[in-house]
Motif scaffolding. Structure first.
Motif, PDB file in Angstrom:
ATOM      1  N   TYR A  39       0.705  -1.091   0.061  1.00 18.20           N
ATOM      2  CA  TYR A  39      -0.028  -0.104  -0.042  1.00 18.20           C
ATOM      3  C   TYR A  39       0.995   1.166   0.210  1.00 18.20           C
ATOM      4  O   TYR A  39       2.123   1.114  -0.086  1.00 18.20           O
ATOM      5  CB  TYR A  39      -0.774   0.071   1.286  1.00 18.20           C
ATOM      6  CG  TYR A  39      -1.925  -1.211   1.314  1.00 18.20           C
ATOM      7  CD1 TYR A  39      -3.260  -1.118   0.214  1.00 18.20           C
ATOM      8  CD2 TYR A  39      -1.645  -2.348   1.939  1.00 18.20           C
ATOM      9  CE1 TYR A  39      -4.029  -1.927   0.299  1.00 18.20           C
ATOM     10  CE2 TYR A  39      -2.895  -3.346   1.805  1.00 18.20           C
ATOM     11  CZ  TYR A  39      -3.874  -3.017   1.042  1.00 18.20           C
ATOM     12  OH  TYR A  39      -4.594  -4.121   0.785  1.00 18.20           O
ATOM     13  N   GLY A  40       0.345   2.244   0.015  1.00 16.12           N
ATOM     14  CA  GLY A  40       1.017   3.632  -0.099  1.00 16.12           C
ATOM     15  C   GLY A  40       1.384   4.053  -1.365  1.00 16.12           C
ATOM     16  O   GLY A  40       2.380   4.834  -1.622  1.00 16.12           O
ATOM     17  N   TRP A  89       0.220   5.678  -3.923  1.00 13.52           N
ATOM     18  CA  TRP A  89      -0.593   7.006  -4.246  1.00 13.52           C
ATOM     19  C   TRP A  89      -0.570   6.999  -5.892  1.00 13.52           C
ATOM     20  O   TRP A  89      -1.764   7.502  -6.523  1.00 13.52           O
ATOM     21  CB  TRP A  89      -0.556   7.872  -3.610  1.00 13.52           C
ATOM     22  CG  TRP A  89      -0.777   7.600  -2.153  1.00 13.52           C
ATOM     23  CD1 TRP A  89      -0.035   7.648  -0.941  1.00 13.52           C
ATOM     24  CD2 TRP A  89      -2.161   7.492  -1.358  1.00 13.52           C
ATOM     25  NE1 TRP A  89      -0.713   7.320   0.135  1.00 13.52           N
ATOM     26  CE2 TRP A  89      -2.121   7.286  -0.091  1.00 13.52           C
ATOM     27  CE3 TRP A  89      -3.447   7.685  -2.123  1.00 13.52           C
ATOM     28  CZ2 TRP A  89      -3.010   7.139   0.878  1.00 13.52           C
ATOM     29  CZ3 TRP A  89      -4.656   7.370  -1.332  1.00 13.52           C
ATOM     30  CH2 TRP A  89      -4.388   7.167   0.124  1.00 13.52           C
ATOM     31  N   ALA A  91      -2.567   4.427  -7.526  1.00 12.54           N
ATOM     32  CA  ALA A  91      -3.879   4.592  -7.446  1.00 12.54           C
ATOM     33  C   ALA A  91      -4.478   5.942  -8.117  1.00 12.54           C
ATOM     34  O   ALA A  91      -5.374   5.697  -8.801  1.00 12.54           O
ATOM     35  CB  ALA A  91      -4.279   5.121  -5.746  1.00 12.54           C
ATOM     36  N   ALA A  92      -3.861   6.910  -8.486  1.00 15.75           N
ATOM     37  CA  ALA A  92      -4.053   8.103  -9.015  1.00 15.75           C
ATOM     38  C   ALA A  92      -4.054   7.490 -10.591  1.00 15.75           C
ATOM     39  O   ALA A  92      -5.160   7.890 -11.390  1.00 15.75           O
ATOM     40  CB  ALA A  92      -3.119   9.188  -9.004  1.00 15.75           C
ATOM     41  N   ALA A 109      -8.123   4.815  -3.851  1.00 18.63           N
ATOM     42  CA  ALA A 109      -7.402   5.069  -2.780  1.00 18.63           C
ATOM     43  C   ALA A 109      -7.199   3.932  -1.810  1.00 18.63           C
ATOM     44  O   ALA A 109      -6.055   4.136  -1.101  1.00 18.63           O
ATOM     45  CB  ALA A 109      -7.999   6.496  -2.207  1.00 18.63           C
ATOM     46  N   GLU A 110      -8.314   3.200  -1.390  1.00 18.51           N
ATOM     47  CA  GLU A 110      -8.090   2.253  -0.482  1.00 18.51           C
ATOM     48  C   GLU A 110      -7.611   1.134  -1.165  1.00 18.51           C
ATOM     49  O   GLU A 110      -6.670   0.064  -0.633  1.00 18.51           O
ATOM     50  CB  GLU A 110      -9.344   1.644  -0.119  1.00 18.51           C
ATOM     51  CG  GLU A 110     -10.163   2.714   1.045  1.00 18.51           C
ATOM     52  CD  GLU A 110     -10.857   2.156   2.066  1.00 18.51           C
ATOM     53  OE1 GLU A 110     -10.700   0.816   2.348  1.00 18.51           O
ATOM     54  OE2 GLU A 110     -11.876   2.772   2.438  1.00 18.51           O
ATOM     55  N   TYR A 123      -4.986   1.029  -3.477  1.00 15.69           N
ATOM     56  CA  TYR A 123      -3.389   1.029  -3.487  1.00 15.69           C
ATOM     57  C   TYR A 123      -2.836   2.162  -2.642  1.00 15.69           C
ATOM     58  O   TYR A 123      -1.744   1.955  -2.299  1.00 15.69           O
ATOM     59  CB  TYR A 123      -3.065   1.437  -4.792  1.00 15.69           C
ATOM     60  CG  TYR A 123      -3.382   0.405  -5.963  1.00 15.69           C
ATOM     61  CD1 TYR A 123      -2.670  -0.565  -5.917  1.00 15.69           C
ATOM     62  CD2 TYR A 123      -4.380   0.715  -6.904  1.00 15.69           C
ATOM     63  CE1 TYR A 123      -2.906  -1.618  -7.030  1.00 15.69           C
ATOM     64  CE2 TYR A 123      -4.787  -0.336  -7.739  1.00 15.69           C
ATOM     65  CZ  TYR A 123      -3.975  -1.328  -7.927  1.00 15.69           C
ATOM     66  OH  TYR A 123      -4.264  -2.337  -8.968  1.00 15.69           O
ATOM     67  N   GLY A 124      -3.731   2.927  -2.127  1.00 18.62           N
ATOM     68  CA  GLY A 124      -3.387   3.810  -1.053  1.00 18.62           C
ATOM     69  C   GLY A 124      -3.100   3.471   0.381  1.00 18.62           C
ATOM     70  O   GLY A 124      -1.992   3.025   0.938  1.00 18.62           O
TER      71      GLY A 124
END
Length: 220
Positions: free
Chosen positions: A8-9, A11, A14-15, A52-53, A55-56
């Motif tokens: 994760y994290g 971002w 995710a974008a 966002a959830e 991959y973030g």
């Protein structure tokens, strides 16, 4: 634990994924009216929250980690695969990407995007000619664009359910129904009896089952 947290994290990923699916939907839908843009905007917000959830930050997994770890101690709930909650809950843990819920999600999303692609040229041509769209999928349902968004959102929800998107999902369906009614009021004001007749003949969201004698009449 560190390996799981490293999944994760991401971002930027995710974008990129959110932007891809939003642009992909826009390329099929191409909103024109203010109602189109509102419906598309809500779809975009759902997609952003989802990725966002994904991959973030896995908010849902963190909030439910105590209960999930106690109930399913054999699962690493901070791993990325654990985000496929339905596959984990129902026991498909070998590879969730080939589980029944994941495969069903692709069918629903593919059907939704196909519906958007089928509806857009018909609606665009009707709008250019200043008439009611009645051909193709518009001969079966009056609001294929909102049905398409509902299919895509349902597919996303099956593949990667989160607390935010689960709460957001029924709100979106309700909002789409309201947008459809507002569009109908605008169309009634513009087209009058022609659109009123169209409303009587064609259902809003769920196509009627075709009767055998109807298909025979079409062959005559």
């Amino acid at each position: 634990m560190h390996e799981s947290q490293g999944e994760y994290g991401l971002w930027l990923l995710a974008a990129i994924n959110a932007a891809f699916f939003i642009f992909f939907a826009w390329s099929f839908y191409k909103p024109l009216t203010r109602w189109d843009w509102r419906g598309f905007g809500m779809f975009s917000a759902f997609v952003v929250a989802l990725f966002a959830e994904m991959y973030g930050f896995p908010l849902t997994l963190y909030l439910l980690s105590g209960w999930l770890s106690a109930t399913y101690p054999q699962v690493d709930w901070l791993s990325h695969d654990a985000g496929h909650l339905l596959e984990m809950w129902f026991g498909w843990r070998a590879n969730p990407h080939f589980g029944p819920f994941h495969l069903a999600s692709f069918v629903l999303m593919g059907g939704g995007f196909w519906l958007l692609a089928s509806a857009w040229p018909i609606l665009y041509q009707a709008q250019r000619e200043g008439r009611v769209a009645r051909e193709g999928i518009y001969a079966r349902i009056r609001h294929p664009q909102y049905v398409a968004f509902a299919l895509v959102l349902t597919g996303f929800l099956l593949q990667w359910p989160t607390l935010i998107t689960i709460i957001f999902y029924p709100v979106l369906l309700w909002a789409y129904a309201r947008l459809a009614r507002r569009e109908e009021r605008d169309s009634l004001a513009r087209f009058g009896d022609d659109y009123a007749r169209y409303m009587r003949e064609v259902p809003a969201f769920l196509p009627r089952r075709r009767r055998a004698h109807d298909s025979h009449e079409g062959e005559l």
